[in-house]
Design a protein around this motif. Structure first.
Motif, PDB file in Angstrom:
ATOM      1  N   TYR A 120      60.020  19.038  46.978  1.00 40.87           N
ATOM      2  CA  TYR A 120      60.762  19.854  47.941  1.00 40.87           C
ATOM      3  C   TYR A 120      61.422  18.967  48.998  1.00 40.87           C
ATOM      4  N   GLY A 145      54.426  19.025  44.648  1.00 37.67           N
ATOM      5  CA  GLY A 145      55.401  20.060  44.997  1.00 37.67           C
ATOM      6  C   GLY A 145      56.057  19.799  46.343  1.00 37.67           C
ATOM      7  N   VAL A 146      55.260  19.426  47.341  1.00 38.10           N
ATOM      8  CA  VAL A 146      55.813  19.121  48.670  1.00 38.10           C
ATOM      9  C   VAL A 146      56.728  17.903  48.583  1.00 38.10           C
ATOM     10  N   THR A 195      65.360  18.643  49.711  1.00 32.98           N
ATOM     11  CA  THR A 195      65.834  19.120  51.007  1.00 32.98           C
ATOM     12  C   THR A 195      66.454  17.999  51.838  1.00 32.98           C
TER      13      THR A 195
END
Length: 143
Positions: free
Chosen positions: A117, A113-114, A121
């Motif tokens: 992201y 997930g990180v 981003t």
């Protein structure tokens, strides 16, 4: 072949090959009782004669002589011919949840997930540093 301990009635599944050479001394895993087990003789077959009482002396064997035992067996399966007692599935205790496996799965989801992201981003910086990634972002509709 299914064999039951005469002392505590624990049941074991013993391979027929383990008893094919003749009777064997077995030890119960539950109560440590030693007993002799053999394959059942077919109907109509004469019983295997044991030592005749006339041939056996009235005195016990000397202490330094080894007891009558079958020859040692080879291989891991025959070195312990008695399997653990059979259990029904309803009697088996439920296994506790493996907390370390659960923690591993949670950490994997967090790391993925990180990473996703950060990839979304910082996509401008990633495309500047690695121009080939621009095609991936364009295919995903993120350019």
């Amino acid at each position: 072949m299914r064999i039951a301990c005469p002392s505590c009635a624990a049941e074991y599944e013993v391979p027929d090959a383990a008893l094919a050479a003749g009777p064997r001394m077995l030890r119960c895993a539950r109560c440590s009782h030693q007993f002799e087990a053999a394959l059942p003789s077919p109907p109509g077959a004469p019983a295997v004669p044991g030592p005749s009482p006339a041939a056996a002396p009235d005195q016990p064997p000397p202490e330094d002589s080894p007891p009558d035992r079958p020859p040692p067996s080879r291989g891991p399966r025959q070195s312990n011919p008695i399997d653990p007692p059979l259990q029904r599935l309803s009697d088996a205790p439920a296994s506790p949840p493996d907390r370390m496996a659960l923690a591993g799965w949670i950490m994997t989801v967090v790391v993925v997930g990180v990473g996703l992201y950060a990839g979304v981003t910082f996509r401008g910086e990633i495309m500047d540093a690695w121009p080939a990634s621009a095609r991936l972002y364009q295919a995903l509709g993120l350019s």
